[in-house]
Design a protein around this motif. Structure first.
Motif, mmCIF file in Angstrom:
data_model
loop_
_atom_site.group_PDB
_atom_site.id
_atom_site.type_symbol
_atom_site.label_atom_id
_atom_site.label_comp_id
_atom_site.label_asym_id
_atom_site.label_seq_id
_atom_site.Cartn_x
_atom_site.Cartn_y
_atom_site.Cartn_z
ATOM 1 N N ILE A 184 38.687 -41.361 25.534
ATOM 2 C CA ILE A 184 37.947 -40.579 26.367
ATOM 3 C C ILE A 184 38.514 -39.111 26.203
ATOM 4 N N GLU A 185 37.437 -38.206 26.263
ATOM 5 C CA GLU A 185 37.867 -36.754 25.993
ATOM 6 C C GLU A 185 37.415 -35.787 27.187
ATOM 7 N N VAL A 186 38.153 -34.965 27.570
ATOM 8 C CA VAL A 186 37.830 -34.164 28.696
ATOM 9 C C VAL A 186 38.280 -32.556 28.639
ATOM 10 N N ARG A 187 37.390 -31.684 28.982
ATOM 11 C CA ARG A 187 37.617 -30.399 28.890
ATOM 12 C C ARG A 187 37.425 -29.808 30.193
ATOM 13 N N THR A 188 38.646 -29.471 30.929
ATOM 14 C CA THR A 188 38.518 -28.975 32.248
ATOM 15 C C THR A 188 38.697 -27.488 31.962
ATOM 16 N N VAL A 189 37.714 -26.550 32.831
ATOM 17 C CA VAL A 189 37.746 -25.321 32.765
ATOM 18 C C VAL A 189 38.047 -24.793 34.298
ATOM 19 N N GLY A 190 38.910 -23.831 34.466
ATOM 20 C CA GLY A 190 39.028 -23.242 35.751
ATOM 21 C C GLY A 190 40.354 -22.709 35.875
ATOM 22 N N GLU A 191 40.920 -22.691 37.225
ATOM 23 C CA GLU A 191 42.104 -22.252 37.655
ATOM 24 C C GLU A 191 42.659 -23.068 38.781
ATOM 25 N N GLY A 192 43.833 -23.343 38.740
ATOM 26 C CA GLY A 192 44.591 -24.104 39.905
ATOM 27 C C GLY A 192 45.356 -23.373 40.814
ATOM 28 N N PRO A 193 45.979 -23.501 41.937
ATOM 29 C CA PRO A 193 46.668 -22.860 42.851
ATOM 30 C C PRO A 193 47.878 -22.805 42.620
ATOM 31 N N LEU A 194 48.531 -23.738 41.780
ATOM 32 C CA LEU A 194 50.087 -23.805 41.313
ATOM 33 C C LEU A 194 50.226 -22.727 40.186
ATOM 34 N N GLY A 195 49.238 -22.512 39.277
ATOM 35 C CA GLY A 195 49.112 -21.446 38.265
ATOM 36 C C GLY A 195 48.816 -20.057 39.076
ATOM 37 N N ARG A 196 47.975 -19.831 40.077
ATOM 38 C CA ARG A 196 47.922 -18.523 40.739
ATOM 39 C C ARG A 196 49.146 -18.152 41.531
ATOM 40 N N TYR A 197 49.772 -19.023 42.158
ATOM 41 C CA TYR A 197 50.887 -18.729 43.190
ATOM 42 C C TYR A 197 52.139 -18.886 42.895
#
Length: 745
Positions: free
Chosen positions: A479-492
């Motif tokens: 299985i292979e996944v590419r997740t794109v975006g941003e999470g709140p732990l990174g932001r804050y």
């Protein structure tokens, strides 16, 4: 959120520094009643103002947590904020068990900012389903230490050996003579002692309250209207403030054409310009609201296009398209085996794109805060929050005062859902500070429902692209996944700031328990221009939907039953396998369907999730009514390792399931032309009573380390429902909510 509470990495950039926070404040202890003996003042090292946290080992100084009245009343200053999750009752049970006091006798309030309360590995917060499990042993030790200190003083007074004394519900007892001394008569001397370095905890076999469904201690106050929320707070001489925010985030007021007319309106005290907003202060909130709604404001122009800010042409659909088309460098979040070789030899390769929308918190209690500058030079705040010390630090910067001059009260919350962290323009308390300073009077800011929808921080819109290699045996080999975006732990909190992976963006996709030998999960960061937020179960809220939905696709592509394939891939994971077996038995035996039931066609879906240290298995049964999905019943097997209060655990799982179902069926916040299209609950529908199914919960105490409770019931619901819809209709839905997909009758 789980990752934040496990550790803070070297590259983490916290919201605010954790040093220099104010200690147990004088004002924080006032109003406790004339009969109360405030034992915090007995500790010389516990000043009313700031003290270096290094001098204090959090969770060790009994008087900072426990207040015993001379009338034998009991109060706990809790490190955590109560917001309906039941932490006050849980802490009363935990301390009460070791102290030998019925939990019903306690009152619990949130402690003021101070290093004593940083009991989560040097951090203080209420969130991440972490309060009980992080503090369980600490609170037990506090109760046991206090009991031992009380016995020591009683032994001295009675002239007897300590080991000849016992306790029972708030009294020290000498059984041989029948002599009894209430704790209240011993407390002043007892809690002035140094706490013992070692304490003996009770044998769980003797527990009277822990592990039992003790009634919640806040039920009476809430059911009789005596509970005081931030929205209920009042101060003498207070002004009320209503706010009109800029339609585009990041723009500023440039002119108010009818300012003079607004000032002449009944009750109006002043018209004010704030960062990104205008406000009116008045004698009543109704007067302030009517005036601010009438304000004719000119705003600066947003940027025309792009994703660096909320541009004039920004839309959620456009941003989703950008995530799908992104070629940003993806970093490995999980990698094991030889995925390329597995794909090269696969019998079948399948691919699918999954996405989930922006979501508002939709809390019933609108955002509010209250500020007062006192004659002694202090600033006093009443602020709904989940991190008191962080809010105190930011309030100090906004006001220009040192942190020790900021007195912060943390009232009970009208729900959490991740709403009460520090989100910049998503928080009203800086507005209250600025307005109180300008008006020279206490000010209470209350956002209308429309303004709350305009500035609420949002769960991130998210996208993942899946690919799987199916072998000749019908099982997934890779299985292979590419997740794109941003999470709140990174932001804050700066996770991934130096090229790492933000765990809040990939949790629920990585570290799944299934025995798929070759795995490659990648994460590409693409920042959102909007204010993103933690939302109940954080990344799990969408990522488990993505993964568990695609799991069913893998099963069907290989000719496998989704439930049976899960069992086969978990045969070496007895904890997970037991959950599947339990949830199947709860539902009367697994059957996918479609099948006939009560005069109509129904089907079932199954899903698993491993959020916040707990494990769940969920089955949903659905039908179609008028082309819309009807969920009839949910079965949830829940293993948090061990529990403090089964009734609270069950209630939390049920409420999380309701929120998960609401997001599955209805919720979506849409941007168009740079502006949010939802203004209130009439255009942001949430789960109604008519759509609420029966929820069955079975708790399994496996004895694993204690996991979270408040959020784990949510992530399994969306995929279980969507998998059931696929079984019923033959259509695989990969985007939420289901309401935007038209289904045949």
């Amino acid at each position: 959120m789980e990752q934040l509470l496990k550790f803070r990495p070297a590259d983490a950039v916290p919201l605010m520094p954790y040093e220099g926070v104010a200690n147990l404040s004088r004002r924080g202890l006032l109003g406790l009643g004339g009969a109360m003996l405030v034992l915090g003042v007995l500790v010389p090292a516990l000043p009313a103002r700031a003290q270096a946290p290094a001098a204090i080992k959090p969770g060790t100084r009994v008087p900072a947590f426990l207040i015993i009245g001379r009338d034998n009343s009991f109060r706990i200053l809790s490190p955590f904020v109560e917001g309906g999750q039941g932490i006050s009752t849980g802490i009363a049970q935990t301390i009460g068990e070791e102290l030998d006091v019925d939990p019903a006798r306690f009152t619990v309030e949130c402690a003021p900012p101070g290093p004593d309360y940083a009991v989560i590995d040097g951090l203080r917060m209420t969130g991440g389903s972490f309060s009980t499990r992080s503090s369980f042993t600490v609170m037990r030790r506090l109760g046991a230490a206090a009991r031992q200190m009380l016995i020591r003083v009683a032994a001295t007074r009675l002239g007897m050996k300590a080991d000849s004394l016992t306790t029972r519900d708030g009294e020290v007892i000498h059984a041989a003579t029948g002599r009894r001394i209430p704790y209240g008569a011993l407390a002043e001397d007892a809690l002035a002692l140094d706490p013992p370095a070692e304490v003996k905890l009770r044998d769980p076999a003797t527990f009277r309250w822990l592990g039992k469904s003790v009634p919640r201690i806040d039920v009476r106050a809430k059911s009789t209207g005596k509970a005081v929320y931030a929205i209920d707070q009042k101060l003498d001489g207070m002004l009320y403030a209503a706010v009109q925010h800029a339609p585009h985030l990041g723009t500023e007021p440039t002119a108010i054409a009818n300012e003079a007319a607004l000032k002449a309106m009944p009750g109006v005290n002043g018209v004010h310009r704030l960062p990104g907003a205008v406000a009116v202060t008045a004698d009543s909130w109704y007067q302030a609201k009517k005036a601010v709604e009438a304000a004719e404001v000119s705003w600066s122009a947003p940027s025309a296009t792009g994703f660096d800010a909320v541009a004039a042409d920004f839309s959620s659909s456009g941003f989703l398209g950008a995530l799908k088309a992104s070629t940003a460098l993806a970093l490995p979040a999980e990698q094991d085996g030889k995925t390329e070789a597995a794909f090269a030899t696969a019998t079948k390769v399948i691919e699918a794109d999954y996405d989930a929308p922006y979501l508002a918190h939709g809390q019933l209690e609108p955002a509010s805060s209250m500020a007062r500058f006192n004659a002694d030079g202090t600033l006093e705040l009443w602020v709904p929050n989940q991190m008191p010390e962080v809010f105190q630090q930011v309030a100090a910067k906004v006001s220009g005062l040192p942190p020790e001059k900021v007195i912060l009260h943390s009232p009970i919350l009208g729900g959490f859902f991740g709403r009460h962290f520090l989100y910049g323009p998503g928080n009203p308390f800086p507005q209250a500070i600025l307005l109180a300073k300008e008006a020279g009077r206490p000010v209470k800011v209350l956002w209308s429902r429309e303004e709350e929808f305009k500035r609420d921080a949002l769960r991130p819109l998210s996208f993942s692209r899946f690919r799987a290699a199916i072998g000749a045996d019908g099982k997934p080999h890779a299985i292979e996944v590419r997740t794109v975006g941003e999470g709140p732990l990174g932001r804050y909190f700066g996770f991934g700031a130096n090229g790492g992976v933000d765990p809040s963006a990939v949790e629920g996709i990585i570290e799944k328990p299934y025995a798929i030998p070759n795995r490659r999960m990648n994460y590409a960061k693409v920042p959102h221009p909007v204010t993103i937020a933690f939302w109940r179960s954080v990344g799990h809220s969408m990522n488990d939907f993505f993964y568990e939905g695609f799991f069913d696709e893998m099963a069907l592509a290989g000719g496998q039953d989704p439930f049976e394939l899960r069992c086969a891939l978990l045969k070496e994971k007895p904890r997970h396998l037991k959950l599947l077996e339990t949830v199947a038995a709860m539902s009367g035996g697994w059957r996918r369907g479609p099948f006939e039931a009560q005069g109509g066609r129904r089907a079932r879906g199954v899903a698993m999730a491993s959020p916040f240290g707990s494990e769940t298995a969920t089955i949903a049964e659905v039908s179609l009514e008028g082309g819309e999905v009807k969920v009839h019943e949910l079965w949830i097997a829940f293993d948090p390792g061990s529990v403090v209060n089964p009734a609270i655990v069950k209630a939390q799982v049920e409420s999380a399931a309701a929120l998960g179902l609401s997001a599955t069926l209805f919720e979506e916040l849409v941007y168009a032309d740079g502006v949010r299209q939802s203004h209130n609950f009439d255009d942001y529908p949430i789960l109604s009573r008519a759509s609420m199914p029966k929820v069955n919960v079975e708790i399994i105490e496996s004895g694993a380390p204690m996991g979270g409770v408040g959020e784990p019931g949510l992530p399994g619901v969306p995929p279980a429902v969507v998998n059931a819809v696929a079984a019923l209709t033959g259509r695989r839905i990969r985007t939420l909510p289901l309401a935007k997909t038209k289904l045949g009758a």
